[in-house]
Design a protein around this motif. Structure first.
Motif, PDB file in Angstrom:
ATOM      1  N   TYR A  10      13.805  -5.425  26.744  1.00  0.00           N
ATOM      2  CA  TYR A  10      14.440  -6.687  26.402  1.00  0.00           C
ATOM      3  C   TYR A  10      15.312  -7.066  27.598  1.00  0.00           C
ATOM      4  O   TYR A  10      16.507  -6.745  27.650  1.00  0.00           O
ATOM      5  CB  TYR A  10      15.282  -6.575  25.123  1.00  0.00           C
ATOM      6  CG  TYR A  10      15.748  -7.923  24.626  1.00  0.00           C
ATOM      7  CD1 TYR A  10      14.988  -8.641  23.714  1.00  0.00           C
ATOM      8  CD2 TYR A  10      16.933  -8.487  25.086  1.00  0.00           C
ATOM      9  CE1 TYR A  10      15.398  -9.880  23.270  1.00  0.00           C
ATOM     10  CE2 TYR A  10      17.346  -9.725  24.649  1.00  0.00           C
ATOM     11  CZ  TYR A  10      16.577 -10.417  23.737  1.00  0.00           C
ATOM     12  OH  TYR A  10      16.994 -11.651  23.302  1.00  0.00           O
ATOM     13  N   PRO A  11      14.679  -7.718  28.595  1.00  0.00           N
ATOM     14  CA  PRO A  11      15.449  -8.082  29.786  1.00  0.00           C
ATOM     15  C   PRO A  11      16.461  -9.187  29.474  1.00  0.00           C
ATOM     16  O   PRO A  11      16.167 -10.125  28.738  1.00  0.00           O
ATOM     17  CB  PRO A  11      14.389  -8.560  30.767  1.00  0.00           C
ATOM     18  CG  PRO A  11      13.162  -8.831  29.966  1.00  0.00           C
ATOM     19  CD  PRO A  11      13.277  -8.083  28.679  1.00  0.00           C
ATOM     20  N   LEU A  24      18.397  -7.786  17.968  1.00  0.00           N
ATOM     21  CA  LEU A  24      17.156  -7.273  18.537  1.00  0.00           C
ATOM     22  C   LEU A  24      16.439  -6.413  17.508  1.00  0.00           C
ATOM     23  O   LEU A  24      17.022  -5.487  16.950  1.00  0.00           O
ATOM     24  CB  LEU A  24      17.440  -6.435  19.781  1.00  0.00           C
ATOM     25  CG  LEU A  24      17.839  -7.203  21.041  1.00  0.00           C
ATOM     26  CD1 LEU A  24      19.261  -7.673  20.967  1.00  0.00           C
ATOM     27  CD2 LEU A  24      17.646  -6.338  22.245  1.00  0.00           C
ATOM     28  N   VAL A  25      15.180  -6.753  17.255  1.00  0.00           N
ATOM     29  CA  VAL A  25      14.348  -6.015  16.309  1.00  0.00           C
ATOM     30  C   VAL A  25      13.005  -5.737  16.992  1.00  0.00           C
ATOM     31  O   VAL A  25      12.176  -6.638  17.110  1.00  0.00           O
ATOM     32  CB  VAL A  25      14.131  -6.818  15.004  1.00  0.00           C
ATOM     33  CG1 VAL A  25      13.283  -6.032  14.022  1.00  0.00           C
ATOM     34  CG2 VAL A  25      15.460  -7.226  14.382  1.00  0.00           C
ATOM     35  N   PRO A  26      12.800  -4.509  17.455  1.00  0.00           N
ATOM     36  CA  PRO A  26      11.520  -4.192  18.096  1.00  0.00           C
ATOM     37  C   PRO A  26      10.364  -4.338  17.112  1.00  0.00           C
ATOM     38  O   PRO A  26      10.506  -4.026  15.926  1.00  0.00           O
ATOM     39  CB  PRO A  26      11.664  -2.729  18.516  1.00  0.00           C
ATOM     40  CG  PRO A  26      13.106  -2.403  18.384  1.00  0.00           C
ATOM     41  CD  PRO A  26      13.695  -3.375  17.423  1.00  0.00           C
ATOM     42  N   ASP A 123      17.928  -4.338  31.509  1.00  0.00           N
ATOM     43  CA  ASP A 123      17.060  -4.119  30.352  1.00  0.00           C
ATOM     44  C   ASP A 123      17.880  -3.581  29.180  1.00  0.00           C
ATOM     45  O   ASP A 123      18.132  -2.383  29.084  1.00  0.00           O
ATOM     46  CB  ASP A 123      15.919  -3.172  30.699  1.00  0.00           C
ATOM     47  CG  ASP A 123      14.857  -3.115  29.614  1.00  0.00           C
ATOM     48  OD1 ASP A 123      15.099  -3.618  28.496  1.00  0.00           O
ATOM     49  OD2 ASP A 123      13.774  -2.553  29.876  1.00  0.00           O
ATOM     50  N   LEU A 124      18.273  -4.454  28.283  1.00  0.00           N
ATOM     51  CA  LEU A 124      19.041  -4.067  27.103  1.00  0.00           C
ATOM     52  C   LEU A 124      18.180  -3.258  26.142  1.00  0.00           C
ATOM     53  O   LEU A 124      18.659  -2.339  25.489  1.00  0.00           O
ATOM     54  CB  LEU A 124      19.608  -5.307  26.410  1.00  0.00           C
ATOM     55  CG  LEU A 124      20.498  -5.071  25.199  1.00  0.00           C
ATOM     56  CD1 LEU A 124      21.693  -4.188  25.539  1.00  0.00           C
ATOM     57  CD2 LEU A 124      20.958  -6.408  24.625  1.00  0.00           C
ATOM     58  N   GLY A 125      16.891  -3.545  26.064  1.00  0.00           N
ATOM     59  CA  GLY A 125      15.990  -2.821  25.177  1.00  0.00           C
ATOM     60  C   GLY A 125      15.915  -1.341  25.530  1.00  0.00           C
ATOM     61  O   GLY A 125      16.000  -0.475  24.657  1.00  0.00           O
ATOM     62  N   GLU A 126      15.773  -1.025  26.810  1.00  0.00           N
ATOM     63  CA  GLU A 126      15.708   0.365  27.240  1.00  0.00           C
ATOM     64  C   GLU A 126      17.043   1.072  26.978  1.00  0.00           C
ATOM     65  O   GLU A 126      17.071   2.223  26.563  1.00  0.00           O
ATOM     66  CB  GLU A 126      15.329   0.467  28.719  1.00  0.00           C
ATOM     67  CG  GLU A 126      15.368   1.880  29.282  1.00  0.00           C
ATOM     68  CD  GLU A 126      14.500   2.895  28.560  1.00  0.00           C
ATOM     69  OE1 GLU A 126      14.796   4.097  28.680  1.00  0.00           O
ATOM     70  OE2 GLU A 126      13.530   2.523  27.865  1.00  0.00           O
ATOM     71  N   ALA A 127      18.148   0.377  27.190  1.00  0.00           N
ATOM     72  CA  ALA A 127      19.461   0.975  26.915  1.00  0.00           C
ATOM     73  C   ALA A 127      19.608   1.293  25.432  1.00  0.00           C
ATOM     74  O   ALA A 127      20.142   2.342  25.061  1.00  0.00           O
ATOM     75  CB  ALA A 127      20.570   0.031  27.371  1.00  0.00           C
ATOM     76  N   ALA A 133      17.677   7.498  21.081  1.00  0.00           N
ATOM     77  CA  ALA A 133      17.242   8.856  21.419  1.00  0.00           C
ATOM     78  C   ALA A 133      18.399   9.844  21.301  1.00  0.00           C
ATOM     79  O   ALA A 133      18.229  10.956  20.789  1.00  0.00           O
ATOM     80  CB  ALA A 133      16.660   8.891  22.829  1.00  0.00           C
ATOM     81  N   LEU A 134      19.581   9.441  21.748  1.00  0.00           N
ATOM     82  CA  LEU A 134      20.747  10.322  21.675  1.00  0.00           C
ATOM     83  C   LEU A 134      21.237  10.513  20.241  1.00  0.00           C
ATOM     84  O   LEU A 134      21.881  11.518  19.933  1.00  0.00           O
ATOM     85  CB  LEU A 134      21.876   9.765  22.543  1.00  0.00           C
ATOM     86  CG  LEU A 134      21.616   9.817  24.047  1.00  0.00           C
ATOM     87  CD1 LEU A 134      22.685   9.051  24.802  1.00  0.00           C
ATOM     88  CD2 LEU A 134      21.513  11.250  24.533  1.00  0.00           C
TER      89      LEU A 134
END
Length: 173
Positions: A10-11, A24-26, A123-127, A133-134
């Motif tokens: 999500y750039p 944001l909803v993947p 990239d907010l999506g990757e963050a 993940a954490l």
């Protein structure tokens, strides 16, 4: 060697940041790719509500990440649902510059949530994927873990190794 594309991108362009919170909803495909990356069975739901505040080239992102995941029990390997609700607080910053190997670098708690980006976008999506993940406990036990131990004669075994003390503390809670 090329860097693989993130499972959920999500750039965000600095020039388009507004005061309106982002939700944001993947989609299902992104959640499936993330589940594969994290080694869990599924991510049926994931949503983040994020407020972005720009201060020059630095952007602070705050909000919440809520997700439902399905993961395998570390004892029985049986799938079970887990609800995750995590606060989000991170800062996107332009590159700080090179650090020489002998240079001493002192970090404060605020420094640890900084993510470097180049150009005019990050990239907010990757963050958010990394935040999820954490939040996933890789040693989580499902509701039937104790029954599985008893059924397979594992309930009397003493834990050894570096996690034995942590397991003892967990049982005290």
């Amino acid at each position: 060697m090329s860097v693989p594309a993130p499972e959920y991108a999500y750039p965000v362009d600095l020039r388009q940041i507004t005061d309106i919170p982002l939700v944001l909803v993947p989609d299902e495909a992104a959640r499936r790719r993330l589940a594969g990356r994290f080694g869990i069975t599924a991510i049926p739901a994931m949503q983040a509500t994020i407020q972005l505040v720009r201060e020059g080239e630095r952007v602070t992102a705050t909000g919440r990440l809520v997700a439902d995941v399905i993961q395998a029990c570390r004892v029985s390997a049986e799938d079970f649902p887990v609800h995750i609700d995590e606060p989000v607080h991170m800062r996107f910053v332009p590159p700080i510059g090179a650090i020489t190997p002998d240079e001493e670098l002192e970090l404060t708690a605020d420094d640890l949530d900084e993510i470097e980006y180049e150009g005019t976008a990050f990239d907010l999506g990757e963050a958010l994927a990394q935040t999820l993940a954490l939040a996933i406990d890789p040693f989580a036990e499902g509701p039937n873990a104790d029954a599985f131990r008893a059924e397979h004669g594992l309930d009397g075994e003493a834990l050894t190794g570096p996690f034995a003390a942590l397991a003892a503390l967990k049982k005290q809670d």
